[in-house]
Design a protein around this motif. Structure first.
Motif, PDB file in Angstrom:
ATOM      1  N   GLU A  95      70.351  39.610   7.475  1.00 14.05           N
ATOM      2  CA  GLU A  95      69.539  39.635   6.255  1.00 14.05           C
ATOM      3  C   GLU A  95      68.535  38.489   6.311  1.00 14.05           C
ATOM      4  O   GLU A  95      68.889  37.371   6.658  1.00 14.05           O
ATOM      5  N   PRO A  96      67.290  38.751   5.977  1.00  7.74           N
ATOM      6  CA  PRO A  96      66.268  37.694   6.008  1.00  7.74           C
ATOM      7  C   PRO A  96      66.605  36.548   5.057  1.00  7.74           C
ATOM      8  O   PRO A  96      67.271  36.739   4.035  1.00  7.74           O
ATOM      9  N   ARG A  97      66.124  35.374   5.402  1.00 10.84           N
ATOM     10  CA  ARG A  97      66.286  34.225   4.511  1.00 10.84           C
ATOM     11  C   ARG A  97      65.527  34.481   3.216  1.00 10.84           C
ATOM     12  O   ARG A  97      64.525  35.207   3.215  1.00 10.84           O
ATOM     13  N   PRO A  98      65.979  33.890   2.121  1.00 11.56           N
ATOM     14  CA  PRO A  98      65.271  34.067   0.847  1.00 11.56           C
ATOM     15  C   PRO A  98      63.816  33.641   0.966  1.00 11.56           C
ATOM     16  O   PRO A  98      63.485  32.647   1.602  1.00 11.56           O
ATOM     17  N   GLY A  99      62.943  34.435   0.388  1.00 12.05           N
ATOM     18  CA  GLY A  99      61.519  34.122   0.383  1.00 12.05           C
ATOM     19  C   GLY A  99      60.758  34.612   1.603  1.00 12.05           C
ATOM     20  O   GLY A  99      59.540  34.499   1.655  1.00 12.05           O
ATOM     21  N   MET A 100      61.478  35.159   2.563  1.00  5.96           N
ATOM     22  CA  MET A 100      60.798  35.687   3.755  1.00  5.96           C
ATOM     23  C   MET A 100      60.230  37.052   3.407  1.00  5.96           C
ATOM     24  O   MET A 100      60.945  37.936   2.970  1.00  5.96           O
ATOM     25  N   GLY A 101      58.965  37.227   3.601  1.00 10.85           N
ATOM     26  CA  GLY A 101      58.331  38.507   3.328  1.00 10.85           C
ATOM     27  C   GLY A 101      58.249  39.351   4.588  1.00 10.85           C
ATOM     28  O   GLY A 101      58.452  38.866   5.703  1.00 10.85           O
ATOM     29  N   TYR A 102      57.935  40.590   4.405  1.00  8.93           N
ATOM     30  CA  TYR A 102      57.801  41.523   5.521  1.00  8.93           C
ATOM     31  C   TYR A 102      56.673  41.095   6.454  1.00  8.93           C
ATOM     32  O   TYR A 102      55.642  40.606   6.015  1.00  8.93           O
ATOM     33  N   GLY A 103      56.893  41.272   7.758  1.00  9.52           N
ATOM     34  CA  GLY A 103      55.816  41.067   8.714  1.00  9.52           C
ATOM     35  C   GLY A 103      56.150  40.113   9.835  1.00  9.52           C
ATOM     36  O   GLY A 103      57.274  39.628   9.955  1.00  9.52           O
ATOM     37  N   VAL A 104      55.139  39.854  10.649  1.00 11.82           N
ATOM     38  CA  VAL A 104      55.256  38.969  11.801  1.00 11.82           C
ATOM     39  C   VAL A 104      54.287  37.815  11.584  1.00 11.82           C
ATOM     40  O   VAL A 104      53.141  38.026  11.214  1.00 11.82           O
ATOM     41  N   ARG A 105      54.756  36.594  11.825  1.00 13.78           N
ATOM     42  CA  ARG A 105      53.882  35.441  11.657  1.00 13.78           C
ATOM     43  C   ARG A 105      54.253  34.333  12.641  1.00 13.78           C
ATOM     44  O   ARG A 105      55.374  34.270  13.120  1.00 13.78           O
ATOM     45  N   PHE A 106      53.278  33.484  12.903  1.00 18.89           N
ATOM     46  CA  PHE A 106      53.492  32.336  13.775  1.00 18.89           C
ATOM     47  C   PHE A 106      54.148  31.226  12.978  1.00 18.89           C
ATOM     48  O   PHE A 106      53.737  30.940  11.857  1.00 18.89           O
ATOM     49  N   GLN A 107      55.125  30.567  13.575  1.00 26.26           N
ATOM     50  CA  GLN A 107      55.648  29.337  12.994  1.00 26.26           C
ATOM     51  C   GLN A 107      55.000  28.148  13.680  1.00 26.26           C
ATOM     52  O   GLN A 107      54.639  27.192  13.049  1.00 26.26           O
ATOM     53  N   LYS A 108      54.892  28.239  15.015  1.00 23.11           N
ATOM     54  CA  LYS A 108      54.235  27.189  15.795  1.00 23.11           C
ATOM     55  C   LYS A 108      53.508  27.849  16.946  1.00 23.11           C
ATOM     56  O   LYS A 108      53.979  28.822  17.506  1.00 23.11           O
ATOM     57  N   HIS A 109      52.358  27.288  17.281  1.00 20.77           N
ATOM     58  CA  HIS A 109      51.590  27.818  18.405  1.00 20.77           C
ATOM     59  C   HIS A 109      50.969  26.648  19.142  1.00 20.77           C
ATOM     60  O   HIS A 109      50.149  25.933  18.591  1.00 20.77           O
ATOM     61  N   THR A 123      49.894  25.118  23.413  1.00 23.77           N
ATOM     62  CA  THR A 123      49.337  25.608  24.671  1.00 23.77           C
ATOM     63  C   THR A 123      50.409  26.191  25.580  1.00 23.77           C
ATOM     64  O   THR A 123      50.110  27.051  26.403  1.00 23.77           O
ATOM     65  N   ARG A 124      51.650  25.730  25.462  1.00 20.10           N
ATOM     66  CA  ARG A 124      52.721  26.227  26.329  1.00 20.10           C
ATOM     67  C   ARG A 124      53.887  26.825  25.555  1.00 20.10           C
ATOM     68  O   ARG A 124      54.861  27.261  26.147  1.00 20.10           O
ATOM     69  N   PHE A 125      53.790  26.839  24.230  1.00 22.87           N
ATOM     70  CA  PHE A 125      54.924  27.209  23.405  1.00 22.87           C
ATOM     71  C   PHE A 125      54.462  28.043  22.223  1.00 22.87           C
ATOM     72  O   PHE A 125      53.407  27.795  21.663  1.00 22.87           O
ATOM     73  N   LEU A 126      55.250  29.031  21.858  1.00 26.68           N
ATOM     74  CA  LEU A 126      54.924  29.885  20.724  1.00 26.68           C
ATOM     75  C   LEU A 126      56.220  30.249  20.007  1.00 26.68           C
ATOM     76  O   LEU A 126      57.203  30.609  20.640  1.00 26.68           O
ATOM     77  N   ARG A 127      56.225  30.112  18.695  1.00 28.39           N
ATOM     78  CA  ARG A 127      57.381  30.553  17.914  1.00 28.39           C
ATOM     79  C   ARG A 127      56.898  31.588  16.918  1.00 28.39           C
ATOM     80  O   ARG A 127      55.971  31.352  16.151  1.00 28.39           O
ATOM     81  N   GLU A 179      65.929  39.699  10.429  1.00 27.54           N
ATOM     82  CA  GLU A 179      64.956  38.665  10.756  1.00 27.54           C
ATOM     83  C   GLU A 179      65.232  38.151  12.161  1.00 27.54           C
ATOM     84  O   GLU A 179      66.378  37.905  12.512  1.00 27.54           O
ATOM     85  N   ILE A 180      64.177  38.022  12.943  1.00 25.74           N
ATOM     86  CA  ILE A 180      64.283  37.439  14.279  1.00 25.74           C
ATOM     87  C   ILE A 180      63.237  36.344  14.394  1.00 25.74           C
ATOM     88  O   ILE A 180      62.076  36.537  14.043  1.00 25.74           O
ATOM     89  N   SER A 181      63.673  35.203  14.890  1.00 23.16           N
ATOM     90  CA  SER A 181      62.774  34.120  15.250  1.00 23.16           C
ATOM     91  C   SER A 181      62.861  33.991  16.768  1.00 23.16           C
ATOM     92  O   SER A 181      63.956  33.864  17.313  1.00 23.16           O
ATOM     93  N   ALA A 182      61.731  34.053  17.443  1.00 27.44           N
ATOM     94  CA  ALA A 182      61.713  33.958  18.901  1.00 27.44           C
ATOM     95  C   ALA A 182      60.819  32.803  19.329  1.00 27.44           C
ATOM     96  O   ALA A 182      59.680  32.705  18.894  1.00 27.44           O
ATOM     97  N   SER A 183      61.360  31.945  20.180  1.00 22.43           N
ATOM     98  CA  SER A 183      60.594  30.845  20.768  1.00 22.43           C
ATOM     99  C   SER A 183      60.282  31.236  22.202  1.00 22.43           C
ATOM    100  O   SER A 183      61.188  31.573  22.966  1.00 22.43           O
ATOM    101  N   LEU A 184      59.000  31.206  22.563  1.00 20.17           N
ATOM    102  CA  LEU A 184      58.573  31.619  23.893  1.00 20.17           C
ATOM    103  C   LEU A 184      57.892  30.478  24.621  1.00 20.17           C
ATOM    104  O   LEU A 184      57.123  29.725  24.025  1.00 20.17           O
ATOM    105  N   MET A 185      58.167  30.398  25.917  1.00 21.14           N
ATOM    106  CA  MET A 185      57.452  29.502  26.807  1.00 21.14           C
ATOM    107  C   MET A 185      56.338  30.343  27.403  1.00 21.14           C
ATOM    108  O   MET A 185      56.598  31.383  28.005  1.00 21.14           O
ATOM    109  N   LEU A 186      55.101  29.918  27.208  1.00 21.67           N
ATOM    110  CA  LEU A 186      53.953  30.700  27.636  1.00 21.67           C
ATOM    111  C   LEU A 186      53.630  30.468  29.103  1.00 21.67           C
ATOM    112  O   LEU A 186      53.936  29.417  29.658  1.00 21.67           O
ATOM    113  N   GLY A 187      53.009  31.442  29.706  1.00 18.50           N
ATOM    114  CA  GLY A 187      52.574  31.338  31.090  1.00 18.50           C
ATOM    115  C   GLY A 187      53.636  31.754  32.074  1.00 18.50           C
ATOM    116  O   GLY A 187      54.698  32.242  31.702  1.00 18.50           O
ATOM    117  N   LYS A 188      53.333  31.548  33.330  1.00 16.48           N
ATOM    118  CA  LYS A 188      54.218  31.993  34.403  1.00 16.48           C
ATOM    119  C   LYS A 188      55.326  31.000  34.700  1.00 16.48           C
ATOM    120  O   LYS A 188      56.177  31.254  35.531  1.00 16.48           O
TER     121      LYS A 188
END
Length: 182
Positions: free
Chosen positions: A32-46, A48-52, A65-74
């Motif tokens: 279940e989403p945290r309270p106050g979380m609305g529908y959709g996809v949004r950036f938490q942090k962006h 040069t090498r990291f994206l949440r 609700e899914i939060s994904a932290s990604l390491m950018l690039g190869k």
């Protein structure tokens, strides 16, 4: 689990150029989403090498609700997590969990609309969302789950699960691939 596939589709629809070659470092899932979380996809942090990214569905039956932290690039996900010899021996007593086939990976990325080529190349990297979906299928009562990835898991690698302090370590070919907790 259709909920994870739905959330993965929502994320893939963003069609971010930076996503090519990116690897998931961490996934946090909530039934279940945290309270106050609305529908959709949004950036938490962006950076040069990291994206949440946070993805939220507020309506049943696919609510979550899914939060994904990604390491950018190869580059890699992080520092190597080679397993000490003693722990590799313990692997023998761990539970053999599963081995993802190339066909399974291709079917999942096609269904999710995931265009990242790391899931189609040889050897293909198993998508973190597919791993999450499979783990949740084995823990249907889970309300939350977190997965931290240390090394990519490739198709045809046999995964062994070992109980860890607060969850399970997943190992394949003498490396710690990921850790998950509920």
């Amino acid at each position: 689990m259709e909920q994870v596939l739905h959330l993965a589709r929502m994320m893939a629809e963003m069609r971010l150029a930076e996503y090519e070659g990116a690897r998931i470092a961490k996934i946090s899932w909530r039934k279940e989403p945290r309270p106050g979380m609305g529908y959709g996809v949004r950036f938490q942090k962006h950076g040069t090498r990291f994206l949440r990214i946070v993805c939220c569905e507020t309506k049943q039956p696919l609510m979550g609700e899914i939060s994904a932290s990604l390491m950018l690039g190869k580059g890699g996900v992080g520092k190597s997590q080679s397993v000490p010899k003693e722990e590799r021996i313990l692997k023998q007593t761990g539970t053999t969990w599963r081995c993802f086939s190339y066909a399974e990976v291709l079917a999942f990325v096609a269904a999710a609309g995931d265009a990242n080529s790391i899931h189609r190349q040889e050897p293909a990297i198993v998508p973190g969302m597919l791993i999450l979906q499979e783990l949740l299928g084995e823990h249907p009562m889970a309300q939350r789950m977190e997965i931290r990835f240390f090394q990519p898991l490739y198709c045809e690698e046999v995964v062994h699960l070992l109980p860890d302090k607060a969850g399970y370590s997943a190992m394949a070919k003498g490396e710690r691939k990921f850790f998950y907790c509920i």
